[in-house]
Design an enzyme around this catalytic site. Structure first.
Site, PDB file in Angstrom:
ATOM      1  N   ASP A 288       0.758  -1.254  -0.036  1.00 11.95           N
ATOM      2  CA  ASP A 288      -0.158  -0.077  -0.108  1.00 11.95           C
ATOM      3  C   ASP A 288       0.802   1.223  -0.024  1.00 11.95           C
ATOM      4  OD1 ASP A 288      -2.676   0.289  -0.110  1.00 11.95           O
ATOM      5  OD2 ASP A 288      -2.768   1.009   1.685  1.00 11.95           O
TER       6      ASP A 288
ATOM      7  N   ASP B  83     -10.905  -4.850  12.100  1.00 13.64           N
ATOM      8  CA  ASP B  83     -10.987  -6.302  12.459  1.00 13.64           C
ATOM      9  C   ASP B  83     -12.510  -6.482  13.171  1.00 13.64           C
ATOM     10  OD1 ASP B  83     -10.000  -4.890  14.292  1.00 13.64           O
ATOM     11  OD2 ASP B  83      -8.266  -6.297  14.637  1.00 13.64           O
TER      12      ASP B  83
END
Length: 1026
Positions: free
Chosen positions: A358, A726
């Site tokens: 990224d 998450d």
């Protein structure tokens, strides 16, 4: 996928796509599309043999298979160009007039006998090409598995380099996929019988003397089982919890009814804090009411899905590794993780590793290229000698007898050679890191002279490089290697990229286009595979016919390397992973913790779990009202029939209903190939799709605007809205009715690195707590989200609520840590003088707390030292990181002030635990330091005041000193971190030296032995003027 195709970079929005080879000039990728059908404008596609599909052998008129079959069934059966009658090709259904042909008969297509996975592929392929393809019989239209879907104009055939920019191939078409076989066909009957036999393993053919029957019976057994905690351990634990709840209620009642009038403010503050602690304890304690453990049977998994002489039936797995900054996440660490994945004990054709960069770093790209080359030697070495762990850095630094259980005569020689190869590999990686330390003014240049596309990390095209694949992906012994794909999604100014969650969603789409495995393993770049059979452990749950259908993910515990022996800052987090997660596994499953998790792809796509058959209700004749309900006479309706079909269909009925109501473009985005992959439950890509087309479509799905006006991040994939994506992702799945599994193999599945420095550890905890605060104020808060349908169990909701509320405990905790010092300085207390009977409440409460902890450690196996470290860091993090998280969260919600995401450093110090003693200043250190100093000053002031006031003041002082020492003892690791290295004066010596020096100084002033005491007249007797 071609491993030697070069780096594919491009932007779908800008109509740019280039292939960069190592020693060639960049050239436009113009020939990705091949030939197009002259009838509908879509690609012609390939045959099962990989050749170009040719509909007419006379003139070669370009027509795709769906148009060819439609013309044969519904049209004139003639070629539009030469008017010659179309001949029946292999794989096509028969039509009237084919009986006169003498071509080879295709029996399997004649009677339409095919497996369920093939049916899904045909249906998905029909959707991919967007043609009208009617069934093989007039009655088949009612039995089609998939309803009509509108395929968008952006079907992946966007203009490339100006080659195909006329917009001829972007038409919207209604799709009718291939229908499935009839419910009463022989294939469906045989399939139902197989399912029934699997569910009733004890009912089968008559036993005989065949020795293989024992193996067959073993394969039919469950692949895993629950291991409940022994009743002798869990029942006393539950009894003490109930007793503690009652004692807590009586204690709080006493505290509320007995205020301290001369210290009303202190009393009220303490009571509010105690009530909050009680609520927090309830939210944390009761989700641990049903703890369980699990066992897996890997031998049964192999017997069922890896039969000798038959194709391997284990499910493919896509592995995702995410990295951002190669300076904080060293390339050597990422390379070890990738190498351990490629060397896993799993069929190589079933494994695909995707690395998300990224940060668009050329250092990561080049280091991954070196890793791919070294993997050709490392992977066969690991599999030949059954090496554990299969990350070379960890294997070669293990201080164990590496010759244990090794009998191969060449092992020592090959190990020595492999270690030398790895050291050379490390030198090459280190050279790349040294080169990347100074960025050239003109930017990075690739080996062929091409500027690196990611020189501007905030404005660059999407990039994909297949390093290892079907072509070129072989080791030194000629065996095939797993796929290895480098991915860097497109980034442009003005777009929201959603940090790690956005990168993970991009990987989901890329993998869905290129390999489309039904399961996905998510790992951080520093979490290597410590147990080569870890994926097999997860498959024992996900591929189990009994429980696998409703399992959304299998979570493994996090284990860490490089932590000091005493685990000063509770980095191992053993209490959470070995106690809390086992408790959640007995309810609806553990929460997702961001790494070490194997997902079911369909669960990430927002689908609900299949519904099991409903238990039939008792129906009475009406003469006896005590049994069942009265039978009602009602007319047969179409809804009843649909309901029966849905009940029989199970998961297929649910998905069919969902797909009929969902607009796929709004849900998944404008990629027909990716939408097709979402319909293939068993995974795989359409066989007629060429690798070049798939790579171009993969660039499309990682474009920065692909997620606009879709459900990505809100209902699909990793959920946006918090830096702890998450927790949100797992919470959404549980709200849909899925359950998760907690798998704890004897050998830890994965191991990673943890920040052992105090400042880094507090910053990590700050990020987690800030994410929890964001979830608390979002629409996904467990306090008010997910009640519709009632699919989230209440104890599971308690656990999720606790994960979002715990940062707010920092406010009462900070107040409670300061109260002892205030009491010592003001000579007041938070409690009134207690009687002997009232003291029983306090004694009972403390005893219940101690017994609960002891029994919890007894059934969980956690050591008392680990439990105590967790308690200490709960106070340290509570009055520092959690407090700052609450403040930052409120600033973000109320004032819109956002905070930057900081990547935790994974770099390690050459010195053993050298990072542990490094002092890094951060504002998070201020609150604990202040609390510590205030309490030490309070202790000194309290003792000096007792010395001045005489013996009678020592009694009330002990209660105040107890609470103050409770605070100091919990902050001891924090103070030890401030003091620095161990070779200096021990911390405990410094504490007691300061404390005793202060007390003795006050005593010295009080006694004052060197000043002569003069006795004057007694004023009380003779008066002041005596």
């Amino acid at each position: 996928m071609e491993a030697s195709a070069g780096l594919v970079a491009g932007s779908h929005n800008r109509n740019e796509l280039v292939v960069i080879h190592n020693h060639e000039e960049p050239k436009p990728l113009k020939n990705l599309d091949g030939q197009f059908c002259e009838i509908c404008g879509d690609q012609i596609g390939l045959t099962v043999d990989g050749d170009l599909f040719v509909a007419c052998n006379e003139c070669g008129f370009p027509a795709c298979r769906p148009c060819y079959e439609y013309e044969r069934r519904e049209g004139t059966q003639n070629c539009p160009q030469c008017k010659t009658r179309y001949k029946r090709l292999r794989g096509s259904p028969r039509v009237e007039g084919d009986e006169d042909e003498e071509d080879i008969d295709d029996i399997e297509y004649e009677f339409n006998i095919e497996h369920e996975q093939d049916k899904h592929k045909h249906s998905a392929e029909a959707m991919l090409y967007g043609k009208m393809s009617y069934g093989r019989g007039p009655e088949d239209d009612e039995n089609g598995r998939f309803p009509p879907v509108i395929a968008g104009g952006h079907s992946g055939e966007f203009p490339v380099g100006g080659g195909y920019g006329n917009g001829e191939h972007g038409l919207h078409k209604r799709v009718h996929p291939y229908p499935s076989s009839e419910a009463g066909s022989e294939g469906g009957w045989r399939e139902r019988m197989d399912d029934w036999k699997l569910q009733h393993g004890n009912l089968g053919p008559e036993p005989d003397d065949d020795p293989e029957m024992g193996l067959i019976d073993e394969a039919r057994q469950p692949l895993s089982r629950k291991v409940p905690i022994a009743s002798s351990k869990i029942n006393p634990y539950r009894m003490v919890i109930v007793a503690r709840l009652v004692i807590l209620a009586v204690f709080l009642r006493y505290r509320l009814l007995n205020p301290v009038h001369d210290a009303l403010g202190l009393w009220l503050t303490s009571v509010i804090c105690e009530i909050w602690f009680a609520v927090s304890w309830i939210l944390d304690q009761f989700p641990k009411w049903f703890p369980i453990e699990r066992e897996t049977y890997l031998d049964r998994l192999s017997l069922r899905y890896e039969r000798e002489g038959e194709p391997n039936m284990l499910a493919p797995v896509d592995v995702f590794v995410s990295t951002v900054d190669p300076l904080k996440e060293p390339p050597l660490v990422t390379s070890n993780t990738v190498l351990s994945i490629l060397a896993m004990d799993y069929p190589v054709e079933k494994i695909s590793c995707y690395v998300s960069d990224d940060g668009a770093s050329m250092l990561t790209f080049e280091s991954l290229s070196e890793t791919a080359e070294f993997a050709r030697k490392w992977v066969p070495f690991c599999k030949k000698f059954s090496i554990e762990p299969r990350a070379p850095e960890m294997y070669f630094t293990l201080k164990i007898d590496y010759l244990q259980d090794k009998v191969h005569p060449t092992f020592v020689k090959e190990r020595r050679a492999m270690k030398r190869e790895y050291e050379e590999f490390k030198v090459r990686i280190n050279a790349l890191v040294a080169k990347a330390s100074k960025v050239p003014l003109e930017g990075w240049i690739m080996q062929d002279g091409t500027p690196w596309p990611g020189n501007n990390t905030k404005d660059h095209p999407g990039m994909i490089q297949v390093f290892l694949g079907h072509s070129g992906g072989f080791d030194v012994e000629g065996h095939e290697l797993p796929r290895l794909v480098y991915v860097s999604r497109e980034k442009r100014p003005g777009f929201q990229h959603h940090k790690k969650a956005g990168a993970m969603n991009a990987l989901v789409r890329v993998a869905g286009v290129l390999t489309n495995a039904p399961f996905m393993l998510n790992l951080d770049c520093d979490h290597y595979v410590n147990n080569s059979k870890a994926v097999r452990e997860a498959m024992c749950f996900l591929m189990d016919p009994q429980i696998g259908k409703k399992v959304c993910y299998v979570q493994f515990p996090q284990r860490f390397d490089g932590i000091d022996t005493n685990d000063r800052y509770a980095n191992r987090n053993t209490v959470f992973f070995d106690i809390n997660m086992k408790g959640l596994d007995g309810i609806q499953g553990p929460v997702y913790v961001g790494t070490g998790c194997v997902f079911k792809r369909q669960a990430l796509y927002g689908y609900e779990p299949p519904k099991g058959p409903k238990r039939p209700k008792m129906i009475s004749c009406g003469c006896c009202p005590c049994f069942g309900r009265r039978r009602k006479n009602k007319k047969f309706s179409k809804n009843d029939m649909n309901g029966d079909v849905a009940a029989l269909g199970g998961a297929e009925g649910d998905k069919e209903h969902l797909m009929s109501e969902m607009n796929f473009e709004k849900k998944f985005g404008q990629s027909s190939i990716f939408v097709t992959s979402t319909l293939m439950e068993e995974g795989g890509v359409p066989p007629s799709s060429s690798p070049a087309v798939l790579l171009k479509e993969a660039i499309h799905v990682i474009s920065c605007g692909y997620e606009d006006k879709t459900e990505w991040g809100t209902e699909l994939g990793w959920i946006y809205g918090s830096i702890t994506e998450d927790i949100l992702t797992g919470f959404k799945m549980h709200c849909r009715g899925w359950r998760s599994i907690y798998c704890m193999p004897k050998r830890p599945a994965f191991k990673g690195s943890a920040p052992i420095n105090l400042s880094d550890r507090l910053n990590q905890v700050l990020r987690w707590a800030l994410g929890s605060v964001e979830i608390f104020f979002s629409r996904h808060s467990p306090l008010w989200y997910g009640y519709k349908g009632g699919k989230l169990k209440w104890l599971e909701r308690f656990a999720y609520a606790n994960t979002t509320i715990y940062p707010f405990t920092s406010i009462p905790l900070l107040a409670y840590c300061i109260l002892p010092a205030i009491c010592l300085l003001t000579d007041k207390f938070i409690m009134p003088p207690i009687s002997t009977f009232a003291s029983l409440f306090f004694i009972s409460l403390f005893m219940s707390i101690i017994v609960t902890g002891i029994l919890e450690l007894r059934w969980s196996g956690v050591s008392i030292e680990e439990w105590w470290r967790n308690e200490q860091f709960w106070v340290i993090g509570g009055i520092s990181a959690h407090l700052f998280a609450v403040v930052q969260g409120l600033l973000k919600i109320l004032a819109g002030i956002d905070t930057n995401f900081t990547v935790t450093s994974k770099a390690t110090d050459d010195d053993d635990f050298g990072e542990l003693y490094a002092f890094k200043w951060t504002t998070l250190l201020i609150p604990p330091t202040t609390v510590l100093i205030i309490n030490i000053v309070g202790v000194v002031a309290g003792i000096s005041d007792a010395i001045n006031n005489g013996y009678q003041s020592w009694g009330p002082l002990f209660g105040k000193l107890f609470f103050s020492f409770w605070v100091i003892v919990h902050l001891y690791p924090f103070l030890k971190g401030l003091m620095g290295r161990q070779n200096r004066t021990p911390t405990i010596v410094v504490i007691w030296s300061v404390l005793l020096a202060s007390i003795f100084s006050l005593l010295w002033v009080r006694i004052d032995p060197f000043v002569l005491k003069t006795k004057g007249p007694d004023i009380s007797k003779c008066g002041i003027n005596c």
